[in-house]
Design a protein around this motif. Structure first.
Motif, PDB file in Angstrom:
ATOM      1  N   GLN A  58      87.097  17.970  30.741  1.00 51.95           N
ATOM      2  CA  GLN A  58      85.763  18.558  30.593  1.00 51.95           C
ATOM      3  C   GLN A  58      85.389  18.730  29.120  1.00 51.95           C
ATOM      4  O   GLN A  58      84.260  18.446  28.713  1.00 51.95           O
ATOM      5  N   LYS A  59      86.369  19.180  28.322  1.00 49.43           N
ATOM      6  CA  LYS A  59      86.115  19.319  26.885  1.00 49.43           C
ATOM      7  C   LYS A  59      85.786  17.959  26.274  1.00 49.43           C
ATOM      8  O   LYS A  59      84.894  17.836  25.426  1.00 49.43           O
ATOM      9  N   ARG A  60      86.532  16.943  26.675  1.00 49.35           N
ATOM     10  CA  ARG A  60      86.307  15.606  26.148  1.00 49.35           C
ATOM     11  C   ARG A  60      84.897  15.107  26.482  1.00 49.35           C
ATOM     12  O   ARG A  60      84.213  14.531  25.630  1.00 49.35           O
ATOM     13  N   GLU A  61      84.435  15.376  27.708  1.00 49.41           N
ATOM     14  CA  GLU A  61      83.086  14.962  28.097  1.00 49.41           C
ATOM     15  C   GLU A  61      82.027  15.678  27.254  1.00 49.41           C
ATOM     16  O   GLU A  61      81.052  15.061  26.814  1.00 49.41           O
ATOM     17  N   ARG A  62      82.223  16.989  27.015  1.00 46.69           N
ATOM     18  CA  ARG A  62      81.278  17.738  26.167  1.00 46.69           C
ATOM     19  C   ARG A  62      81.252  17.173  24.746  1.00 46.69           C
ATOM     20  O   ARG A  62      80.186  17.006  24.146  1.00 46.69           O
ATOM     21  N   GLN A  66      82.032  14.163  23.825  1.00 47.85           N
ATOM     22  CA  GLN A  66      81.389  12.848  23.835  1.00 47.85           C
ATOM     23  C   GLN A  66      79.866  12.984  23.851  1.00 47.85           C
ATOM     24  O   GLN A  66      79.164  12.222  23.171  1.00 47.85           O
ATOM     25  N   ASP A  67      79.360  13.952  24.623  1.00 52.33           N
ATOM     26  CA  ASP A  67      77.910  14.200  24.623  1.00 52.33           C
ATOM     27  C   ASP A  67      77.433  14.624  23.231  1.00 52.33           C
ATOM     28  O   ASP A  67      76.391  14.160  22.747  1.00 52.33           O
ATOM     29  N   GLU A  68      78.210  15.492  22.603  1.00 53.41           N
ATOM     30  CA  GLU A  68      77.840  15.966  21.267  1.00 53.41           C
ATOM     31  C   GLU A  68      77.867  14.817  20.253  1.00 53.41           C
ATOM     32  O   GLU A  68      76.980  14.707  19.404  1.00 53.41           O
ATOM     33  N   VAL A  69      78.871  13.965  20.366  1.00 51.40           N
ATOM     34  CA  VAL A  69      78.946  12.802  19.468  1.00 51.40           C
ATOM     35  C   VAL A  69      77.735  11.891  19.681  1.00 51.40           C
ATOM     36  O   VAL A  69      77.142  11.381  18.716  1.00 51.40           O
ATOM     37  N   ALA A  70      77.347  11.689  20.946  1.00 50.41           N
ATOM     38  CA  ALA A  70      76.180  10.839  21.229  1.00 50.41           C
ATOM     39  C   ALA A  70      74.916  11.437  20.610  1.00 50.41           C
ATOM     40  O   ALA A  70      74.091  10.719  20.017  1.00 50.41           O
ATOM     41  N   GLN A  71      74.743  12.770  20.693  1.00 46.09           N
ATOM     42  CA  GLN A  71      73.579  13.419  20.094  1.00 46.09           C
ATOM     43  C   GLN A  71      73.591  13.274  18.565  1.00 46.09           C
ATOM     44  O   GLN A  71      72.561  13.002  17.946  1.00 46.09           O
ATOM     45  N   LEU A  72      74.770  13.435  17.977  1.00 46.04           N
ATOM     46  CA  LEU A  72      74.858  13.303  16.522  1.00 46.04           C
ATOM     47  C   LEU A  72      74.601  11.870  16.070  1.00 46.04           C
ATOM     48  O   LEU A  72      74.019  11.647  14.997  1.00 46.04           O
TER      49      LEU A  72
END
Length: 196
Positions: A117-121, A123-129
């Motif tokens: 779950q942490k990894r998915e969060r 990854q979402d944050e990396v995509a936004q950045l």
């Protein structure tokens, strides 16, 4: 115990056989038996021998299985109750040896799910950045951000600051007041609080 085929009288002597009482009939019966045994004899003998052999084998099997079980009990010197107790101890030992790795497996599975779950969060944050980085690659976007966030102006431009009435009220009432800093040593404050 009475012997087979022989009858006894009350006085203990032997009773006369049926063949002695009726000699002709006995001779005829024995002759008929001999004739039929000559005809069917080999087949009957083979069948009788096979039946006897099967009976012996069955008795031998029963005897061997009984001696095996009793032999195991003799070797171990255990009764049925003791054997059951030993079996229960062995089963409990196996359960305990399996319980610790099983517990470890279950806890690790829960930790793995949390980490996924942490990894998915992340990854979402990396995509936004990454999207934000692509936006900031444009020089016009960088200029707009500098004007908005840092209040920069280009040379020759005149900046204007517009204050709204809500901004004045916020400046006059700055959020919740912080408690005053304590004065004096901590033990004096404690003594003052206890006296109150």
């Amino acid at each position: 115990m009475a012997e087979r085929g022989r009858a006894r009288t009350r006085r203990g002597g032997r009773a006369p056989s049926s063949s002695a009482r009726r000699p002709e009939r006995a001779r005829r019966d024995s002759a008929a038996r001999r004739d039929s045994s000559r005809r069917d004899g080999p087949r009957r003998d083979i069948a009788r021998r096979a039946a006897r052999a099967e009976g012996r084998r069955a008795r031998l099997r029963r005897g061997l299985s009984a001696t095996r079980a009793s032999g195991a009990a003799r070797v171990l010197g255990l009764s049925n109750t003791r054997r059951a107790a030993v079996l229960a101890i062995v089963v409990c030992a196996l359960a305990f040896t399996i319980a610790v790795p099983l517990r470890t497996y279950v806890t690790q599975r829960s930790e793995v799910s949390v980490e996924e779950q942490k990894r998915e969060r992340l990854q979402d944050e990396v995509a936004q950045l990454e999207e934000r980085k692509a936006e900031l690659a444009d020089p016009a976007q960088v200029e707009a951000e500098a004007r908005r966030r840092l209040r920069y102006v280009m040379p020759g431009e005149t900046p204007y600051m517009v204050q709204l009435p809500e901004d004045k009220q916020q400046a006059q009432n700055p959020g919740p007041a912080q408690p005053p800093a304590p004065q004096g040593a901590w033990y004096e404050q404690l003594w003052e609080n206890l006296r109150k």
